[in-house]
Scaffold this motif. Structure first.
Motif, PDB file in Angstrom:
ATOM      1  N   PRO A  64      15.236 -83.462 -68.805  1.00 52.41           N
ATOM      2  CA  PRO A  64      14.768 -84.505 -69.728  1.00 52.41           C
ATOM      3  C   PRO A  64      15.745 -84.727 -70.875  1.00 52.41           C
ATOM      4  O   PRO A  64      16.356 -83.786 -71.381  1.00 52.41           O
ATOM      5  N   ASP A  65      15.915 -85.981 -71.243  1.00 52.94           N
ATOM      6  CA  ASP A  65      16.783 -86.365 -72.358  1.00 52.94           C
ATOM      7  C   ASP A  65      15.955 -87.267 -73.272  1.00 52.94           C
ATOM      8  O   ASP A  65      15.964 -88.493 -73.120  1.00 52.94           O
ATOM      9  N   PRO A  66      15.199 -86.676 -74.205  1.00 52.97           N
ATOM     10  CA  PRO A  66      14.252 -87.439 -75.028  1.00 52.97           C
ATOM     11  C   PRO A  66      14.877 -88.630 -75.744  1.00 52.97           C
ATOM     12  O   PRO A  66      14.278 -89.704 -75.815  1.00 52.97           O
ATOM     13  N   GLU A  85      15.482 -96.110 -73.507  1.00 55.20           N
ATOM     14  CA  GLU A  85      15.061 -96.823 -72.303  1.00 55.20           C
ATOM     15  C   GLU A  85      13.681 -97.455 -72.493  1.00 55.20           C
ATOM     16  O   GLU A  85      13.444 -98.588 -72.057  1.00 55.20           O
ATOM     17  N   ARG A  86      12.783 -96.734 -73.154  1.00 58.09           N
ATOM     18  CA  ARG A  86      11.443 -97.281 -73.420  1.00 58.09           C
ATOM     19  C   ARG A  86      11.534 -98.512 -74.319  1.00 58.09           C
ATOM     20  O   ARG A  86      10.799 -99.494 -74.133  1.00 58.09           O
ATOM     21  N   THR A  87      12.435 -98.470 -75.300  1.00 58.51           N
ATOM     22  CA  THR A  87      12.612 -99.602 -76.202  1.00 58.51           C
ATOM     23  C   THR A  87      13.107-100.830 -75.433  1.00 58.51           C
ATOM     24  O   THR A  87      12.623-101.946 -75.647  1.00 58.51           O
ATOM     25  N   ILE A  88      14.066-100.597 -74.529  1.00 59.56           N
ATOM     26  CA  ILE A  88      14.605-101.699 -73.719  1.00 59.56           C
ATOM     27  C   ILE A  88      13.515-102.275 -72.823  1.00 59.56           C
ATOM     28  O   ILE A  88      13.363-103.498 -72.716  1.00 59.56           O
TER      29      ILE A  88
END
Length: 229
Positions: free
Chosen positions: A184-186, A192-195
């Motif tokens: 995992p890379d928080p 990615e979630r923002t995009i």
């Protein structure tokens, strides 16, 4: 508004084929016959697609008590926007959109196409996507029926508890192909979630704007129809 079949009959077949294969390139790795050249594969794929188009032009439309309407929308994809076909119920034209992968060919050909400016300008893209999804399992109705049967069997397995969890499937594939879990890379995952969130917001904005234009078009058409009575 006119049906998908009517617009298909108006389309230039060769231009439509160009648009289709530009959007959905041939997956050469999926071709079983390794003796074919790339040119032969392209020619055969194009011929099969054009034969499918011609059958859809002539297929007897299956009337629907609850028809749907297609129209074009802009959609965010990997850093740019593209034209995407969207399908809504004609009765209400709400933001809820539907897929048509398992809808019978004859029924889809009888659905309508809204003549919004964006749709008419990109009609080949809209028709290409309609044809792509309706033939996702193959160019014949029997292919869809076979996949529909598999889907029903899968639903029964889920209902009876006889199915694999996502974790079990991952472990099976990991053992078979030898890949490992990604650490995992928080920070990257947050980016990615923002995009994804921004892309979703853009898609929703574009879709709702086009839905309003479809509603305006229907109101205008209804008004003209009443005035002619």
């Amino acid at each position: 508004m006119e049906t998908v079949q009517v617009w298909l009959n108006k389309a230039d077949e060769e231009k439509l084929a160009d648009t289709y294969f530009a959007a959905y390139p041939i997956d050469y790795m999926m071709i079983a016959d390794r003796t074919l050249t790339l040119g032969e594969i392209r020619d055969r794929s194009r011929s099969r697609f054009l034969e499918f188009v011609r059958r859809m032009k002539q297929i007897e439309i299956q009337p629907s008590d609850d028809p749907y309407v297609f129209f074009a929308c802009k959609q965010y994809v990997e850093g740019y926007s593209k034209i995407s076909a969207t399908m809504c119920r004609l009765a209400d034209i709400q933001p809820e959109c539907y897929a048509w992968s398992f809808v019978d060919f004859a029924r889809v050909m009888g659905y309508f196409v809204a003549e919004t400016r964006l749709t008419v300008k990109n009609m080949d893209c809209v028709l290409a996507e309609i044809l792509r999804e309706v033939s996702f399992f193959g160019y014949h109705q029997e292919d869809m029926e076979a996949e529909r049967k598999k889907l029903l069997e899968a639903e029964r397995e889920i209902e009876t508890g006889k199915h694999y969890s996502v974790e079990e499937v991952f472990e099976e594939l990991a053992a078979k192909y030898g890949f490992e879990r990604r650490e995992p890379d928080p920070e990257a995952e947050e980016k990615e979630r923002t995009i994804r969130a921004a892309g979703y917001e853009y898609d929703l904005f574009c879709r709702n704007r086009e839905i309003e234009r479809v509603r305006e078009l229907l109101c205008t058409e209804n008004s003209i129809s009443q005035d002619s009575l």
